[in-house]
Design a protein around this motif. Structure first.
Motif, PDB file in Angstrom:
ATOM      1  N   GLY A  15       0.818  -1.198   0.000  1.00 10.84           N
ATOM      2  CA  GLY A  15       0.000   0.000   0.000  1.00 10.84           C
ATOM      3  C   GLY A  15       0.855   1.253   0.000  1.00 10.84           C
ATOM      4  O   GLY A  15       2.079   1.168   0.039  1.00 10.84           O
ATOM      5  N   SER A  17      -1.271   2.908  -2.332  1.00  7.23           N
ATOM      6  CA  SER A  17      -2.000   3.289  -3.538  1.00  7.23           C
ATOM      7  C   SER A  17      -1.608   2.392  -4.703  1.00  7.23           C
ATOM      8  O   SER A  17      -0.423   2.191  -4.971  1.00  7.23           O
ATOM      9  CB  SER A  17      -1.671   4.749  -3.871  1.00  7.23           C
ATOM     10  N   SER A  18      -2.595   1.846  -5.405  1.00 11.06           N
ATOM     11  CA  SER A  18      -2.279   0.974  -6.535  1.00 11.06           C
ATOM     12  C   SER A  18      -1.571   1.760  -7.635  1.00 11.06           C
ATOM     13  O   SER A  18      -0.676   1.239  -8.291  1.00 11.06           O
ATOM     14  CB  SER A  18      -3.541   0.296  -7.075  1.00 11.06           C
ATOM     15  N   THR A  21       1.884   3.661  -5.591  1.00 13.02           N
ATOM     16  CA  THR A  21       2.866   2.791  -4.940  1.00 13.02           C
ATOM     17  C   THR A  21       3.123   1.548  -5.799  1.00 13.02           C
ATOM     18  O   THR A  21       4.229   1.378  -6.323  1.00 13.02           O
ATOM     19  CB  THR A  21       2.389   2.380  -3.528  1.00 13.02           C
ATOM     20  N   HIS A  57       2.426   8.716  -0.549  1.00 14.28           N
ATOM     21  CA  HIS A  57       2.133   7.372  -1.035  1.00 14.28           C
ATOM     22  C   HIS A  57       3.384   6.525  -1.203  1.00 14.28           C
ATOM     23  O   HIS A  57       3.318   5.425  -1.742  1.00 14.28           O
ATOM     24  CB  HIS A  57       1.381   7.449  -2.368  1.00 14.28           C
ATOM     25  N   GLY A  58       4.525   7.052  -0.756  1.00 17.02           N
ATOM     26  CA  GLY A  58       5.756   6.278  -0.873  1.00 17.02           C
ATOM     27  C   GLY A  58       6.178   6.054  -2.309  1.00 17.02           C
ATOM     28  O   GLY A  58       6.870   5.078  -2.608  1.00 17.02           O
ATOM     29  N   ALA A  62       8.905   3.371  -3.699  1.00 18.36           N
ATOM     30  CA  ALA A  62       8.424   2.330  -4.620  1.00 18.36           C
ATOM     31  C   ALA A  62       9.238   2.346  -5.911  1.00 18.36           C
ATOM     32  O   ALA A  62       9.626   1.291  -6.420  1.00 18.36           O
ATOM     33  CB  ALA A  62       6.939   2.536  -4.916  1.00 18.36           C
TER      34      ALA A  62
ATOM     35  N   VAL B 100      -2.504  -1.309   7.761  1.00 20.17           N
ATOM     36  CA  VAL B 100      -1.440  -2.010   7.046  1.00 20.17           C
ATOM     37  C   VAL B 100      -1.189  -1.330   5.693  1.00 20.17           C
ATOM     38  O   VAL B 100      -0.042  -1.096   5.292  1.00 20.17           O
ATOM     39  CB  VAL B 100      -1.797  -3.506   6.864  1.00 20.17           C
ATOM     40  N   ASN B 101      -2.253  -0.984   5.011  1.00 19.67           N
ATOM     41  CA  ASN B 101      -2.129  -0.324   3.710  1.00 19.67           C
ATOM     42  C   ASN B 101      -1.403   1.015   3.839  1.00 19.67           C
ATOM     43  O   ASN B 101      -0.472   1.309   3.092  1.00 19.67           O
ATOM     44  CB  ASN B 101      -3.523  -0.120   3.118  1.00 19.67           C
ATOM     45  N   ALA B 102      -1.808   1.807   4.839  1.00 18.10           N
ATOM     46  CA  ALA B 102      -1.204   3.132   5.009  1.00 18.10           C
ATOM     47  C   ALA B 102       0.259   3.036   5.428  1.00 18.10           C
ATOM     48  O   ALA B 102       1.039   3.964   5.192  1.00 18.10           O
ATOM     49  CB  ALA B 102      -1.995   3.937   6.031  1.00 18.10           C
ATOM     50  N   MET B 104       2.480   1.036   4.263  1.00 16.61           N
ATOM     51  CA  MET B 104       3.240   0.372   3.192  1.00 16.61           C
ATOM     52  C   MET B 104       3.439  -1.112   3.487  1.00 16.61           C
ATOM     53  O   MET B 104       4.491  -1.689   3.210  1.00 16.61           O
ATOM     54  CB  MET B 104       4.591   1.061   2.928  1.00 16.61           C
ATOM     55  N   GLY B 105       2.403  -1.720   4.043  1.00 14.93           N
ATOM     56  CA  GLY B 105       2.407  -3.170   4.230  1.00 14.93           C
ATOM     57  C   GLY B 105       1.730  -3.849   3.052  1.00 14.93           C
ATOM     58  O   GLY B 105       1.239  -3.178   2.141  1.00 14.93           O
ATOM     59  N   ILE B 107      -1.107  -5.777   1.086  1.00 16.15           N
ATOM     60  CA  ILE B 107      -2.568  -5.933   1.079  1.00 16.15           C
ATOM     61  C   ILE B 107      -2.991  -6.520  -0.268  1.00 16.15           C
ATOM     62  O   ILE B 107      -2.193  -6.606  -1.195  1.00 16.15           O
ATOM     63  CB  ILE B 107      -3.292  -4.579   1.301  1.00 16.15           C
ATOM     64  N   ALA B 113      -6.901  -0.385  -3.293  1.00 16.06           N
ATOM     65  CA  ALA B 113      -6.104  -0.402  -2.070  1.00 16.06           C
ATOM     66  C   ALA B 113      -6.827   0.375  -0.972  1.00 16.06           C
ATOM     67  O   ALA B 113      -6.851  -0.043   0.188  1.00 16.06           O
ATOM     68  CB  ALA B 113      -4.725   0.196  -2.345  1.00 16.06           C
ATOM     69  N   VAL B 213      -4.119   8.121   1.940  1.00 16.64           N
ATOM     70  CA  VAL B 213      -5.111   7.051   2.075  1.00 16.64           C
ATOM     71  C   VAL B 213      -5.182   6.665   3.553  1.00 16.64           C
ATOM     72  O   VAL B 213      -4.761   5.587   3.958  1.00 16.64           O
ATOM     73  CB  VAL B 213      -4.737   5.837   1.201  1.00 16.64           C
TER      74      VAL B 213
END
Lengths: 220, 288
Positions: A15, A17-18, A21, A57-58, A62, B100-102, B104-105, B107, B113, B213
């Motif tokens: 995660g 974001s699809s 990320t 969103h990293g 990523a 977990v999503n927020a 960066m784990g 999912i 997402a 998110v």
């Protein structure tokens, strides 16, 4: 139905974001699969929404992790900076204005100790899907959703014939083939999507074709 | 063959709905039927892990707007609650996947997402209650995915295009249909659950604070899980909606397009544009 169940429930990804990320990681992973091996440094330019909202969103991590070869579902994306440092790979980011590009676009410049820079540009187009739009200054267009061979070649007669002959001998079926050239007789990108993964022997045979400059295979 | 919910229901007179959907998947991708089950098992395993991971362990994210939400709800679930233990545990699971999503784990997007907590929380809750086995869960997920495919094809599941009703709303509709299926409800009941769940959140905007998110996404994952479960119960009770599911989906799409851009994931409207929302955003973007 023309949509796969696994495009609805999926992808399995890191995660949040699809597009910002997972798509970013895939974009960079495919880009580094196209660029020559062994880059020493990476310069990443972010356009549009990648530049504006990428931070939360990293997107930076990523892209860097993807370029290092990590998949979009690898939790080590979080530690991309440390991993790059450990591997001695330098990296830098900046924003870039690309008016005609898709909202989520990045340009990756791979830098080498012994070779000229190599640039790949592409976009994250939603749901983790990507499109590669430019390879080392030449236009192209592919999604890397199937095993893909990227051939840099001179725009000379007979190359396509030799390439398809080798694939036929290897029993690899061509699903899509696309050729874009800079100018008549100049450099060209030949992108071939196949129905099966591409082995090292086939890549090696393709590299020996007359007027082929480089060959990279992106397997799934 | 199906492209609409009504076609899906018609085709399900001949064979179970999940079989209709698997047939289309096989025709589209060439994937063998056993692999469809295997991949669904894998997806569900990722979903479950994300729904359990933050129950006891708050996840780190920057800024930590939703850190610890799941464990807070999980602890509370054991005490005297209003909705009961099951619903509170379900909300804790939805919050866990959101955390977990927020952070960066890992999912499984379902369908996105941002809405990744709803299907795991709802299906885990229903499957536990009903004692469903692994293959029944996979079949319910296949039904959810088939419903999601129709929504993707004929409308949208993108917050930027249709608001939160398209993301968390679609997830709730998919989860509601999956629960009805797990409960051995009819295909028509699955469709009613889709209609009811989408109607219950029609117009819901996408207004992420600072564009992240996190908020309101986590709360919406929890509340839309409750929407899914209650919509399934209404459909199983025999409630019917005079508007067919396909028309409700079309209405959701039109409402999404009628939303101003400020309410479609741009962080320029809704709670993102409040005084405090803007302050959080300014602080985040000022931080190195």
């Amino acid at each position: 139905m023309n949509i796969s169940l696994f495009d609805v429930v999926g992808p399995v990804m890191i995660g949040p974001s699809s597009s910002h990320t997972a798509g970013a990681a895939k974009l960079a992973r495919v880009a580094s699969g196209i660029a020559p091996r062994g880059f020493a440094a990476l310069f990443i330019q972010l356009a549009g929404s990648f530049a504006k909202t990428g931070k939360g969103h990293g997107t930076d991590k990523a892209l860097l992790a993807g370029a290092l070869g990590f998949s979009e579902s690898d939790e080590r994306i979080r530690e991309a900076y440390q991993i790059a440092d450990e591997r001695g790979i330098k990296y830098a980011f900046s924003d870039i204005d690309l008016p005609d590009a898709h909202e989520n676009t990045a340009r990756l410049t791979f830098k080498y100790a012994d070779k000229p820079d190599f640039t790949v540009e592409g976009s994250s187009i939603g749901g983790g899907r990507i499109i590669i739009t430019e390879i080392d200054g030449s236009k192209t267009s592919f999604n890397a959703e199937a095993p893909t061979i990227v051939i840099r070649q001179l725009d000379k007669p007979g190359v396509v014939n030799d390439v398809s002959g080798i694939l036929a001998e290897s029993g690899i079926n061509i699903a899509v083939m696309r050729l874009d050239r800079d100018s008549r007789g100049g450099m060209a990108n030949c992108v071939i999507e196949t129905d099966a993964n591409i082995d090292e022997n086939t890549v090696s045979a393709l590299e020996h074709v007359t007027n082929v400059v480089s060959v990279r295979a992106i397997n799934l | 063959m199906y492209n609409t919910i009504s076609q899906l229901i018609s085709a399900s007179r001949e064979k179970p709905m999940h079989e209709v959907i698997i047939d289309d998947e096989m025709a589209l991708t060439g994937v063998p039927r056993g692999d469809v089950y295997l991949r669904m098992h894998t997806s569900f395993s990722v979903m479950q892990k994300s729904a359990l991971k933050a129950l006891d362990t708050p996840q780190h994210m920057t800024p930590p707007l939703i850190k610890g939400q799941s464990s807070l709800q999980h602890k509370y679930a054991d005490g005297a609650t209003l909705c009961g233990k099951e619903v509170n545990e379900m909300m804790a699971m939805a919050l866990s996947a959101s955390e977990v999503n927020a952070s960066m784990g890992r999912i499984c997007a379902a369908p996105t997402a941002g809405s990744c907590g709803i299907l795991p929380a709802v299906i885990t809750t229903a499957a536990k209650k009903l004692g469903s086995n692994k293959n029944e869960i996979a079949e319910a997920l296949i039904v959810a995915s088939g419903i999601g495919a129709v929504i993707m094809r004929n409308a949208t599941v993108s917050g930027a295009e249709g608001g939160c009703q398209a993301e968390c709303g679609a997830a709730a509709a998919m989860a509601a249909a999956a629960c009805v299926y797990l409960s051995h409800g009819t295909p028509q009941m699955c469709a009613e659950a889709v209609s009811i769940a989408l109607i219950n959140c029609m117009g819901l905007v996408c207004d992420p604070v600072a564009g992240l998110v996190q908020l309101p996404c986590s709360f919406r994952n929890a509340s839309q899980s409750a929407n899914a479960l209650s919509s399934a119960d209404m459909a199983l009770a025999g409630q019917t909606c005079p508007i067919p599911a396909d028309e409700v989906i079309e209405a959701m799409f039109r409402v999404g397009h009628a939303l101003p851009s400020s309410l479609r994931e741009t962080a320029e409207g809704g709670i993102a544009a409040t005084q405090t929302g803007k302050k959080i955003s300014a602080e985040f973007f000022a931080a190195k």
